[in-house]
Design a protein around this motif. Sequence first.
Motif, PDB file in Angstrom:
ATOM      1  N   LYS A  49     -34.373  36.506   8.154  1.00 49.96           N
ATOM      2  CA  LYS A  49     -33.300  37.059   7.387  1.00 49.96           C
ATOM      3  C   LYS A  49     -33.050  36.474   5.389  1.00 49.96           C
ATOM      4  CE  LYS A  49     -29.942  34.994  10.822  1.00 49.96           C
ATOM      5  NZ  LYS A  49     -28.721  33.636  11.062  1.00 49.96           N
TER       6      LYS A  49
ATOM      7  N   ASN B 285     -30.393  29.658   8.293  1.00 47.09           N
ATOM      8  CA  ASN B 285     -31.512  28.949   9.420  1.00 47.09           C
ATOM      9  C   ASN B 285     -32.852  30.018   9.925  1.00 47.09           C
ATOM     10  OD1 ASN B 285     -30.056  31.419  10.604  1.00 47.09           O
ATOM     11  ND2 ASN B 285     -28.994  29.499  11.874  1.00 47.09           N
TER      12      ASN B 285
ATOM     13  N   TYR C  99     -23.141  41.353  14.958  1.00 49.77           N
ATOM     14  CA  TYR C  99     -22.780  39.429  15.478  1.00 49.77           C
ATOM     15  C   TYR C  99     -21.069  40.257  16.108  1.00 49.77           C
ATOM     16  CZ  TYR C  99     -26.448  37.299  13.377  1.00 49.77           C
ATOM     17  OH  TYR C  99     -27.960  37.062  12.520  1.00 49.77           O
TER      18      TYR C  99
ATOM     19  N   ARG D 173     -35.934  32.578  21.625  1.00 52.82           N
ATOM     20  CA  ARG D 173     -35.633  31.307  20.976  1.00 52.82           C
ATOM     21  C   ARG D 173     -35.823  29.924  20.995  1.00 52.82           C
ATOM     22  NH1 ARG D 173     -29.682  33.157  20.144  1.00 52.82           N
ATOM     23  NH2 ARG D 173     -29.244  31.470  20.745  1.00 52.82           N
TER      24      ARG D 173
ATOM     25  N   THR E 111     -29.622  26.190  16.406  1.00 55.15           N
ATOM     26  CA  THR E 111     -28.743  27.397  15.202  1.00 55.15           C
ATOM     27  C   THR E 111     -29.162  26.533  13.789  1.00 55.15           C
ATOM     28  OG1 THR E 111     -27.471  28.572  17.254  1.00 55.15           O
ATOM     29  CG2 THR E 111     -26.568  28.015  15.433  1.00 55.15           C
TER      30      THR E 111
ATOM     31  N   THR F 277     -27.497  25.789   9.629  1.00 53.78           N
ATOM     32  CA  THR F 277     -26.725  27.015   9.838  1.00 53.78           C
ATOM     33  C   THR F 277     -26.875  28.317   8.669  1.00 53.78           C
ATOM     34  OG1 THR F 277     -26.044  25.763  11.389  1.00 53.78           O
ATOM     35  CG2 THR F 277     -25.593  27.513  11.387  1.00 53.78           C
TER      36      THR F 277
ATOM     37  N   ARG G  22     -37.008  26.928  12.674  1.00 49.39           N
ATOM     38  CA  ARG G  22     -35.452  26.856  11.736  1.00 49.39           C
ATOM     39  C   ARG G  22     -35.723  25.407  11.293  1.00 49.39           C
ATOM     40  NH1 ARG G  22     -31.309  29.576  15.374  1.00 49.39           N
ATOM     41  NH2 ARG G  22     -30.940  31.253  14.049  1.00 49.39           N
TER      42      ARG G  22
ATOM     43  N   LEU H 298     -18.540  37.546  17.626  1.00 48.91           N
ATOM     44  CA  LEU H 298     -18.590  36.436  16.594  1.00 48.91           C
ATOM     45  C   LEU H 298     -17.703  36.854  15.716  1.00 48.91           C
ATOM     46  CD1 LEU H 298     -22.228  34.939  15.907  1.00 48.91           C
ATOM     47  CD2 LEU H 298     -20.916  34.265  17.342  1.00 48.91           C
TER      48      LEU H 298
ATOM     49  N   LEU I 173     -20.531  35.215   7.322  1.00 50.14           N
ATOM     50  CA  LEU I 173     -22.216  35.538   7.623  1.00 50.14           C
ATOM     51  C   LEU I 173     -22.385  37.062   7.381  1.00 50.14           C
ATOM     52  CD1 LEU I 173     -24.298  35.347  10.334  1.00 50.14           C
ATOM     53  CD2 LEU I 173     -23.093  35.685  11.869  1.00 50.14           C
TER      54      LEU I 173
ATOM     55  N   PHE J   9     -16.428  31.742  10.551  1.00 54.28           N
ATOM     56  CA  PHE J   9     -17.212  31.476   9.387  1.00 54.28           C
ATOM     57  C   PHE J   9     -18.053  33.114   9.879  1.00 54.28           C
ATOM     58  CE2 PHE J   9     -19.423  30.366  13.301  1.00 54.28           C
ATOM     59  CZ  PHE J   9     -19.706  31.346  13.913  1.00 54.28           C
TER      60      PHE J   9
HETATM   61  P1  DAT Z   1     -27.767  31.389  17.147  1.00 53.29           P
HETATM   62  O1  DAT Z   1     -28.181  32.401  15.643  1.00 53.29           O
HETATM   63  O2  DAT Z   1     -29.077  30.375  17.171  1.00 53.29           O
HETATM   64  O3  DAT Z   1     -28.146  32.571  17.936  1.00 53.29           O
HETATM   65  P2  DAT Z   1     -24.513  31.971  16.855  1.00 53.29           P
HETATM   66  O4  DAT Z   1     -25.319  33.492  18.041  1.00 53.29           O
HETATM   67  O5  DAT Z   1     -24.458  31.590  17.825  1.00 53.29           O
HETATM   68  O6  DAT Z   1     -26.466  31.172  17.267  1.00 53.29           O
HETATM   69  O7  DAT Z   1     -24.814  33.012  15.946  1.00 53.29           O
HETATM   70  C1  DAT Z   1     -25.136  34.303  15.006  1.00 53.29           C
HETATM   71  C2  DAT Z   1     -25.456  32.616  13.569  1.00 53.29           C
HETATM   72  O8  DAT Z   1     -23.847  32.778  12.681  1.00 53.29           O
HETATM   73  C3  DAT Z   1     -25.985  31.991  13.340  1.00 53.29           C
HETATM   74  O9  DAT Z   1     -27.291  32.132  12.920  1.00 53.29           O
HETATM   75  C4  DAT Z   1     -26.145  31.028  12.020  1.00 53.29           C
HETATM   76  C5  DAT Z   1     -24.238  31.024  11.865  1.00 53.29           C
HETATM   77  N1  DAT Z   1     -22.959  30.574  12.151  1.00 53.29           N
HETATM   78  C6  DAT Z   1     -23.114  29.935  14.062  1.00 53.29           C
HETATM   79  N2  DAT Z   1     -22.893  28.965  14.069  1.00 53.29           N
HETATM   80  C7  DAT Z   1     -22.310  28.882  12.928  1.00 53.29           C
HETATM   81  C8  DAT Z   1     -20.687  27.776  12.559  1.00 53.29           C
HETATM   82  N3  DAT Z   1     -20.718  26.900  13.020  1.00 53.29           N
HETATM   83  N4  DAT Z   1     -20.675  27.940  11.165  1.00 53.29           N
HETATM   84  C9  DAT Z   1     -21.792  29.155  10.348  1.00 53.29           C
HETATM   85  N5  DAT Z   1     -22.285  29.308  10.537  1.00 53.29           N
HETATM   86  C10 DAT Z   1     -23.087  30.122  11.936  1.00 53.29           C
END
Ligand code: DAT
Length: 151
Positions: free
Chosen positions: A11, A114, A51, A87, A93, A111, A104, A54, A63, A59
């Motif tokens: 990133k 990360n 993404y 992973r 995360t 977060t 990480r 999400l 993001l 967030f």
């Molecule tokens: P990962 O990157 O471990 O697969 P994820 O897919 O749940 O995690 O989320 C993607 C990204 O979004 C993560 O790397 C950072 C951000 N993120 C996740 N949960 C968050 C939170 N609760 N607050 C802020 N950013 C978050």
Amino acid sequence: LEVEQSYIIIKPDGVQRGLVGEIISRFEKKGFLLKGLKLFQCPKDLAQEHYKDLKDRPFFPKLIDYITSGPVVYMAWEGDGVVASARKLIGATNPLQAEPGTIRGDLAVQTGRNGVHGSDSPDNGKREIALWFKDGKLCQWESVQTPWLIE
Ligand code: DAT
Ligand code: MG
């Protein structure tokens, strides 16, 4: 038989902090095979598609701003079990919860910064590689190390 591939992103914080070599090194030294790599500034629409699962999270806008804020290095890594193993190499995360020895756990504190992305399933590995490597071309090559890694 299809070989498993994981989609990995260093990133913008990882690039800005000079951690590109360090992070690539973790996957190289583990013994996975690098099949594609690019330094690239991600446009908003691609970040949103990447993404999309999400998109309803609070967030999400931050993001997208973060992941598009500077160049990233994106990669395709190959090997049996690479998705789950990557992973584990990446860690939890939230970097404060990530184990020491993980990327990480060793290299990040928040977060929202990360440092690295890794696919969460082989199907998402395929989806993400197809999405980012638009021309569909990964490098076809075999490493001379393979016989010393896989019996
Ligand atoms: P990962 O990157 O471990 O697969 P994820 O897919 O749940 O995690 O989320 C993607 C990204 O979004 C993560 O790397 C950072 C951000 N993120 C996740 N949960 C968050 C939170 N609760 N607050 C802020 N950013 C978050
Ligand atoms: Mg994820």
